[in-house]
Design an enzyme around this catalytic site. Structure first.
Site, PDB file in Angstrom:
ATOM      1  CE  LYS A  62      90.317  35.836 -58.742  1.00  0.00           C
ATOM      2  NZ  LYS A  62      90.997  36.671 -57.730  1.00  0.00           N
ATOM      3  NE  ARG A  87      98.008  44.289 -59.689  1.00  0.00           N
ATOM      4  CZ  ARG A  87      98.275  44.028 -58.411  1.00  0.00           C
ATOM      5  NH1 ARG A  87      99.500  44.226 -57.939  1.00  0.00           N
ATOM      6  NH2 ARG A  87      97.334  43.595 -57.604  1.00  0.00           N
TER       7      ARG A  87
END
Length: 500
Positions: free
Chosen positions: A279, A353
């Site tokens: 990120k 996920r």
């Protein structure tokens, strides 16, 4: 750390004038005179309150606050009228926020003893519960690591003024207390820095909270996770020196029916760098709260046990860091989940996920018949809904609607999002069962479609709380920081099985 308990919240049926506190709060609607809210109130202020309303100094707009002294006919020293907005828009969510705003205002002024008048026109218990939740939520402190000047301490005593008493209302107050405390415990976990709250420490603290709440608890270590074949969770954790954990909590009341079994699954990434797909540095510090879904499940399971929900509930929180170490998974790697599904990893920053995939499989393995997961999953949901609501996905429509109604009653605003079969095309892989990201278009929807692959045909709801788990700005009813979103919804859901 500040206590999240609220031993001094109590119910009183005394008249407002006879309540012995430092400050009484009275909600007042727009265009409403003080006497309509509480007979004798304006006289108690020597007419000051009526003049403030007539002049427009106080208009009753939401959370507007006006404080003025009371005469010696009242035991309280002052009254604070707090704007309740338009009467037609008044509901338990507004009432909860008003109570929290009042307690925060008193706290800022270092007022130790307060009372709040219940003006809910519906069932008295609903109003008492909402007010109590708000008063307890105001006890949260986010500055526990400051060594110098800190925010003022929570109020010492808070009373709920009700026209009615009895066991039912005392039960409503206790319910509000437990739900508020459980939210605050989740907020405390979310607020911890990641060097303090590693996966192992998170599991240990979650275990302690669960055991104190009366739950059956098990913590799966790396060996147990490996033996179960949870390759998705293990893949995410490979880049970190901190080993993964899975916290398993069970609520199994005597006499509960075999079905339904509610399964709650929460994402527990204690810090998310994005892994190899790293990120940007700006804002990465906030990634300590990427375990908000897991914290919500821990808080909800505590409340479910203490409030004695009548059905079996299992809570599963897979925990890991997502780091770019030398052993980290790389774009193009293929992982195999516990249920045998294979996933081609295109972006290591789509890791939540993967944890949910193994977590949902394990909840099913433990017998869950109805599933709900909560996760700070996608930036795409923030683009779609901002920070005003959580995204709600799921199947079938009846289950989604049951969860939505519960969330709205609990004060967790959410908005249903689509799961069109078209989205499945975006997560197809040429070498595995699916890829872990469908790209930018409909990013929140394709993430939910990925998760759906692990629930088969079971009733399932996915809460994407990426926009609602952390408040970027302070509001009248809530300070900046973790919100405790989804705790009350998940807890209350265990009491609504008749609607399923």
């Amino acid at each position: 750390m500040e206590s999240t308990t609220s031993a001094a919240v109590a119910l009183t049926t005394a008249t407002a004038a006879d309540v012995d506190v430092d400050l009484i709060f009275v909600p007042l609607f727009e265009d409403e005179m003080p006497g309509a809210a509480l007979p004798g109130l304006d006289e108690g202020t020597g007419g000051m309150l009526g003049r403030a309303v007539e002049s427009g100094e106080f208009r009753g707009r939401p959370y507007q606050l006006y404080l003025t002294p009371l005469n010696d006919q009242w035991r309280a020293g002052r009254v604070g009228v707090i704007g309740a907005g338009k009467a037609r828009e008044f509901d338990t969510d507004r009432l909860r926020k008003l109570a929290s705003a009042a307690a925060l205002a008193a706290r800022e002024r270092r007022v130790p003893r307060i009372a709040f008048l219940n003006r809910h026109s519906g069932a008295p218990g609903k109003g008492v519960q909402a007010i109590t939740e708000g008063l307890v939520l105001a006890r949260f402190s986010g500055d526990t690591y400051k060594s110098g000047e800190r925010s003022a301490p929570p109020v010492e005593e808070a009373l709920v003024i009700s026209a009615h008493g009895g066991a039912a209302l005392e039960g409503a107050l206790e319910r509000g207390r437990v739900l508020g405390e459980s939210c605050n415990l989740a907020r405390e976990l979310c607020n911890e820095p990641s060097n303090v709250l590693t996966p192992s420490i998170f599991a240990g603290r979650g275990e302690a909270i669960a055991r104190e709440g009366g739950l059956q608890v098990e913590v799966l270590d790396e060996e147990a996770i490996t033996s179960l074949g949870m390759g998705l969770l293990l893949g995410v954790s490979r880049g970190s020196s901190e080993p993964p954990r899975v916290l398993v909590m069970r609520h199994a009341p005597a006499g509960a029916p075999a079905r339904p079994v509610l399964g709650l699954v929460g994402k527990g990434v204690t810090f998310d760098t994005g892994g190899i797909s790293i990120k940007p540095a700006d804002g990465m510090d906030r990634m300590k709260d990427d375990m908000s879904g897991g914290a919500a499940v821990i808080g909800a399971m505590r409340a479910i046990s203490l409030l004695k929900a009548p059905i079996n509930v299992v809570g599963v929180v897979p925990m890991s860091e997502n780091m770019p170490g030398g052993r980290a998974i790389k774009p193009g790697d293929v992982l195999t989940g516990a249920g045998g599904k294979t996933v081609e990893v295109l972006n290591t920053d789509a890791e939540g996920r993967l944890l949910l995939g193994d977590g949902l499989w394990y909840a099913r393995h433990l017998g869950a018949t109805h599933l709900v997961d909560a996760a700070t999953l996608t930036g795409a949901i923030v683009v779609a809904l901002g920070k005003a609501a959580s995204g709600l996905f799921g199947q079938p429509d009846g289950w989604v609607e049951a969860v939505r109604r519960t969330a709205l009653r609990a004060g967790d605003r959410c908005w249903p999002m689509p799961l069109y079969e078209d989205y499945r095309e975006q997560i197809k892989s040429e070498i595995a069962d699916m890829v872990n990201t469908g790209g930018r278009p409909a990013g929140a929807c394709t993430a939910a479609m990925f998760i759906r692959e692990f629930v088969d045909d079971l009733p399932w709801v996915h809460f994407d709380i990426a926009g609602t788990a952390w408040a970027e700005e302070a509001r009248a009813w809530q300070g900046k920081g973790p919100t405790g979103v989804a705790v009350r919804t998940l807890a209350e859901l265990a009491f609504t099985s008749a609607e399923w």
